[in-house]
Scaffold this active site. Structure first.
Site, PDB file in Angstrom:
ATOM      1  CG  MET A 286      10.181  19.554   1.144  1.00 37.64           C
ATOM      2  SD  MET A 286      10.628  20.589   2.534  1.00 37.64           S
ATOM      3  CE  MET A 286      12.304  20.066   2.853  1.00 37.64           C
TER       4      MET A 286
ATOM      5  CE  LYS B 165       2.224  -4.988   7.865  1.00 37.97           C
ATOM      6  NZ  LYS B 165       2.973  -6.257   7.955  1.00 37.97           N
TER       7      LYS B 165
ATOM      8  NE  ARG C 261      10.029 -10.535   9.390  1.00 33.65           N
ATOM      9  CZ  ARG C 261       9.094  -9.980   8.632  1.00 33.65           C
ATOM     10  NH1 ARG C 261       9.418  -8.988   7.805  1.00 33.65           N
ATOM     11  NH2 ARG C 261       7.840 -10.393   8.678  1.00 33.65           N
TER      12      ARG C 261
ATOM     13  CE1 TYR D 115      17.526  23.203  -4.735  1.00 30.91           C
ATOM     14  CE2 TYR D 115      15.573  21.779  -4.734  1.00 30.91           C
ATOM     15  CZ  TYR D 115      16.233  22.911  -4.287  1.00 30.91           C
ATOM     16  OH  TYR D 115      15.619  23.749  -3.400  1.00 30.91           O
TER      17      TYR D 115
HETATM   18  C1  LIG Z   1       2.254  -7.160   7.086  1.00 32.50           C
HETATM   19  C2  LIG Z   1       1.926  -8.567   7.380  1.00 32.50           C
HETATM   20  C3  LIG Z   1       0.896  -9.223   6.680  1.00 32.50           C
HETATM   21  C4  LIG Z   1       0.206  -8.619   5.474  1.00 32.50           C
HETATM   22  O1  LIG Z   1       1.064  -8.765   4.368  1.00 32.50           O
HETATM   23  P1  LIG Z   1       0.633  -8.269   2.901  1.00 32.50           P
HETATM   24  O2  LIG Z   1       1.761  -8.684   2.019  1.00 32.50           O
HETATM   25  O3  LIG Z   1       0.497  -6.795   2.982  1.00 32.50           O
HETATM   26  O4  LIG Z   1      -0.650  -8.936   2.589  1.00 32.50           O
HETATM   27  C5  LIG Z   1       0.543 -10.493   7.101  1.00 32.50           C
HETATM   28  N1  LIG Z   1       1.180 -11.093   8.138  1.00 32.50           N
HETATM   29  C6  LIG Z   1       2.198 -10.501   8.796  1.00 32.50           C
HETATM   30  C7  LIG Z   1       2.874 -11.222   9.906  1.00 32.50           C
HETATM   31  C8  LIG Z   1       2.613  -9.232   8.438  1.00 32.50           C
HETATM   32  O5  LIG Z   1       3.622  -8.650   9.092  1.00 32.50           O
END
Ligand SMILES: *Cc1c(COP(=O)(O)O)cnc(C)c1O
Length: 358
Positions: free
Chosen positions: A302, A34, A129, A254
């Protein structure tokens, strides 16, 4: 001359994958890609990890992108589909979907899908969650099973929220709850992210779901990947574009929030928050130049940032700088910035070129 760029080390990626596989030899691996593979390039990572059994993403568009680039392995949508239209597209693209709530169940039951789908029921074992409550599991399983849209058995997934804390009792409780709720069903089970895979060998089940560890980064903010047998995949680099004499008592940049305690030399690096380097990185954050760590002096802007090279430094314009990666773990930078390395790597900006090392 090479301004802000990242190097992606594909051998390190393969090494990390096989490390995770070795830790969970009986489990299949869903490689989590992802967020453009945590900033590393999802298509590149998926093509490199040809030994992965499946991939996982968070958004339908990410799955479609993988399919369009020729990835044929199963792709799991970690939060499922957010409406019936997306569910149809996911089915057409042969994705595995998660069902975590009543609305998703309704879509699954009430939509005529072009192809049957593998379904993973998300169970809330304590993170609170997403996920159905343990007492809802039986009803959800019955209803999903009754649908002609279902391919095979209902599978089960849950997520750890404190598996990076090695002495916490919470993870044991989550594990027990997961077993209690799902063991009577024949479907496949998946509980472990990277932390679960690395630290909780009882929690591997049929499928592990490592993300951050594949990229060589520890899920623990008080550790780093190299300490855990992993190799950083991303190295964020740039170069010095100026080296300046700087007088004691003078400020830089800055807000003038850094004052030189002594006469020194200041290095200006072609790297800024426009490249994804965090603007909030305070004075004192380490940067690696010519075999040593120097520290940020003055606010990150930046396109540039400034470091105190020290009065006796011999660094020159054009010298290479490592912001994080092999020579300086992203986890260490993250500690200074009060975040986690996940956030650093995923925020690399589009203008930063990726150079592949293989
Ligand atoms: C992002 C995610 C993972 C991977 O988690 P890591 O800590 O990066 O290994 C696994 N399962 C779910 C449901 C996630 O959202």
């Amino acid at each position: 001359m090479n301004p802000a760029h990242i190097e992606i080390d594909l051998n390190a990626l393969r090494h990390n994958f096989s490390q995770m596989q070795k830790l969970a030899p009986k489990s299949k691996v869903i490689a989590v890609v992802k967020g453009n593979a945590y900033g590393h390039d999802a298509v590149l990572v998926a093509k490199t990890l040809d030994k992965a059994d499946a991939f996982a993403v968070a958004r339908l568009e990410e799955a479609v992108q993988l399919r369009e680039s020729g990835i044929t392995k199963p792709i799991l949508l970690l939060e499922g589909c957010f409406n019936a239209e997306d569910l149809k597209i996911a089915s057409q693209n042969e994705c595995h979907t998660v069902i975590h709530c009543q609305e998703q169940l309704n879509d699954f039951l009430n939509t005529k899908l072009p192809k049957q789908m593998n379904v993973w029921l998300k169970v809330d074992t304590g993170m609170h969650r997403i996920g159905v409550q343990p007492e809802q599991v039986d009803t959800f399983v019955q209803q999903i099973t009754s649908s002609e849209n279902l391919q095979g058995n209902v599978n089960f997934v849950s997520h750890f929220y404190m598996a990076d804390e090695l002495t916490s009792k919470i993870t044991h409780k989550q594990l027990e709850k997961f077993v209690a709720v799902t063991s009577k069903y024949p479907g496949e089970k998946s509980l472990s992210n990277s932390a679960g895979t690395l630290y909780w060998s009882d929690a591997h089940f049929d499928w592990i779901r490592p993300g951050i560890s594949l990229y060589g980064i520890s899920p623990r903010s008080d550790s780093h990947g190299q300490r855990e047998g992993l190799e950083p995949v991303m190295t964020l680099k740039s170069q010095l574009i100026a080296v300046r004499e700087h007088k004691a008592g003078e400020t830089i940049g800055y807000g003038g929030n850094w004052v030189a305690p002594r006469d020194t030399k200041i290095g200006v690096i072609a790297m800024g928050y426009g490249d994804g380097y965090p603007r909030v990185a305070p004075n004192g954050t380490p940067v690696y130049i010519n075999g040593r760590r120097v520290t940020i002096a003055g606010r990150v802007s930046m396109d540039m940032m400034t470091v105190d090279l020290g009065p006796d430094s011999t660094d020159k314009v054009g010298d290479e700088v490592v912001l994080w990666g092999k020579e300086l773990p992203a986890e260490i930078v993250a500690q200074h910035v009060d975040t986690i390395a996940y956030e650093l790597v995923i925020k690399i900006a589009n203008r930063v070129k990726r150079i592949i090392k293989d």
